[in-house]
Design a protein around this motif. Structure first.
Motif, mmCIF file in Angstrom:
data_model
loop_
_atom_site.group_PDB
_atom_site.id
_atom_site.type_symbol
_atom_site.label_atom_id
_atom_site.label_comp_id
_atom_site.label_asym_id
_atom_site.label_seq_id
_atom_site.Cartn_x
_atom_site.Cartn_y
_atom_site.Cartn_z
ATOM 1 N N TYR A 80 49.734 30.111 26.215
ATOM 2 C CA TYR A 80 51.027 29.424 26.307
ATOM 3 C C TYR A 80 51.295 28.566 25.077
ATOM 4 O O TYR A 80 52.449 28.447 24.641
ATOM 5 N N ALA A 81 50.266 27.972 24.495
ATOM 6 C CA ALA A 81 50.461 27.201 23.270
ATOM 7 C C ALA A 81 50.907 28.111 22.125
ATOM 8 O O ALA A 81 51.811 27.763 21.344
ATOM 9 N N MET A 82 50.307 29.278 22.024
ATOM 10 C CA MET A 82 50.699 30.215 20.967
ATOM 11 C C MET A 82 52.098 30.765 21.201
ATOM 12 O O MET A 82 52.879 30.924 20.252
ATOM 13 N N THR A 83 52.449 31.013 22.458
ATOM 14 C CA THR A 83 53.804 31.474 22.776
ATOM 15 C C THR A 83 54.832 30.405 22.405
ATOM 16 O O THR A 83 55.872 30.701 21.805
ATOM 17 N N TRP A 84 54.546 29.148 22.751
ATOM 18 C CA TRP A 84 55.449 28.056 22.398
ATOM 19 C C TRP A 84 55.589 27.942 20.879
ATOM 20 O O TRP A 84 56.695 27.789 20.357
ATOM 21 N N ALA A 85 54.460 28.021 20.164
ATOM 22 C CA ALA A 85 54.504 27.876 18.708
ATOM 23 C C ALA A 85 55.279 29.025 18.063
ATOM 24 O O ALA A 85 56.052 28.808 17.109
ATOM 25 N N THR A 86 55.110 30.224 18.570
ATOM 26 C CA THR A 86 55.843 31.372 18.022
ATOM 27 C C THR A 86 57.339 31.226 18.278
ATOM 28 O O THR A 86 58.165 31.450 17.371
ATOM 29 N N ASP A 87 57.706 30.857 19.504
ATOM 30 C CA ASP A 87 59.128 30.659 19.808
ATOM 31 C C ASP A 87 59.725 29.537 18.966
ATOM 32 O O ASP A 87 60.866 29.637 18.484
ATOM 33 N N ARG A 88 58.993 28.465 18.811
ATOM 34 C CA ARG A 88 59.472 27.331 18.008
ATOM 35 C C ARG A 88 59.649 27.746 16.544
ATOM 36 O O ARG A 88 60.625 27.361 15.894
ATOM 37 N N ASN A 89 58.724 28.531 16.045
ATOM 38 C CA ASN A 89 58.822 29.003 14.669
ATOM 39 C C ASN A 89 60.050 29.892 14.486
ATOM 40 O O ASN A 89 60.781 29.762 13.491
ATOM 41 N N HIS A 90 60.287 30.774 15.459
ATOM 42 C CA HIS A 90 61.476 31.624 15.362
ATOM 43 C C HIS A 90 62.758 30.784 15.419
ATOM 44 O O HIS A 90 63.725 31.070 14.698
ATOM 45 N N TYR A 91 62.748 29.775 16.244
ATOM 46 C CA TYR A 91 63.931 28.907 16.334
ATOM 47 C C TYR A 91 64.152 28.139 15.034
ATOM 48 O O TYR A 91 65.272 28.056 14.540
ATOM 49 N N LEU A 92 63.104 27.540 14.504
ATOM 50 C CA LEU A 92 63.256 26.747 13.280
ATOM 51 C C LEU A 92 63.662 27.603 12.080
ATOM 52 O O LEU A 92 64.260 27.098 11.136
ATOM 53 N N ASN A 93 63.315 28.881 12.104
ATOM 54 C CA ASN A 93 63.704 29.769 11.006
ATOM 55 C C ASN A 93 64.985 30.543 11.304
ATOM 56 O O ASN A 93 65.357 31.429 10.537
ATOM 57 N N SER A 94 65.644 30.197 12.402
ATOM 58 C CA SER A 94 66.922 30.842 12.710
ATOM 59 C C SER A 94 68.072 30.003 12.141
ATOM 60 O O SER A 94 67.880 28.896 11.633
ATOM 61 N N LYS A 95 69.284 30.523 12.263
ATOM 62 C CA LYS A 95 70.462 29.828 11.758
ATOM 63 C C LYS A 95 70.686 28.505 12.497
ATOM 64 O O LYS A 95 70.969 27.479 11.868
ATOM 65 N N GLN A 96 70.526 28.512 13.822
ATOM 66 C CA GLN A 96 70.738 27.291 14.597
ATOM 67 C C GLN A 96 69.675 26.244 14.272
ATOM 68 O O GLN A 96 69.966 25.054 14.173
ATOM 69 N N GLY A 97 68.432 26.652 14.095
ATOM 70 C CA GLY A 97 67.360 25.713 13.771
ATOM 71 C C GLY A 97 67.535 25.101 12.396
ATOM 72 O O GLY A 97 67.277 23.912 12.179
ATOM 73 N N ARG A 98 67.974 25.873 11.446
ATOM 74 C CA ARG A 98 68.190 25.356 10.107
ATOM 75 C C ARG A 98 69.359 24.392 10.065
ATOM 76 O O ARG A 98 69.328 23.402 9.345
#
Length: 103
Positions: A80-98
């Motif tokens: 679950y920690a790795m799933t959270w980190a992967t999702d967070r990384n995808h969000y931060l590198n998306s248009k909305q996260g930027r």
């Protein structure tokens, strides 16, 4: 000078717990023996894998159930920690996260 009793015996006397004669040095089984019983089973009558599959299944289950509480909780936590980190990384590198963190 007289030799000791061990040297005089030379392995030719009765030996063993029950005083059975096993033969002299290098000539074991030279004389007929009484009172020594041995049991054998023919090679074609033996079944070396009798119950092996049954024992393997239940032994595997016993070992698994003994160790699962040591292994499963950390694995679940890190999954679950790795799933959270992967999702967070995808969000931060998306248009909305930027846009959110582009200060």
């Amino acid at each position: 000078m007289r030799p000791t009793q061990a040297l005089m015996a030379g392995g030719e006397g009765p030996i063993g717990k029950h005083g059975k004669f096993l033969g002299g040095w290098g000539h074991f089984g030279g004389m007929p023996q009484k009172g020594i019983i041995s049991y054998t089973l023919s090679a074609n009558k033996q079944n070396p894998f009798a119950g092996a599959a049954h024992a393997a299944v239940f032994n595997t289950w016993r070992r698994f159930s003994a160790q699962v509480l040591y292994v499963a909780p950390p694995m679940i936590f890190f999954y679950y920690a790795m799933t959270w980190a992967t999702d967070r990384n995808h969000y931060l590198n998306s248009k909305q996260g930027r846009e959110e963190f582009n200060e």
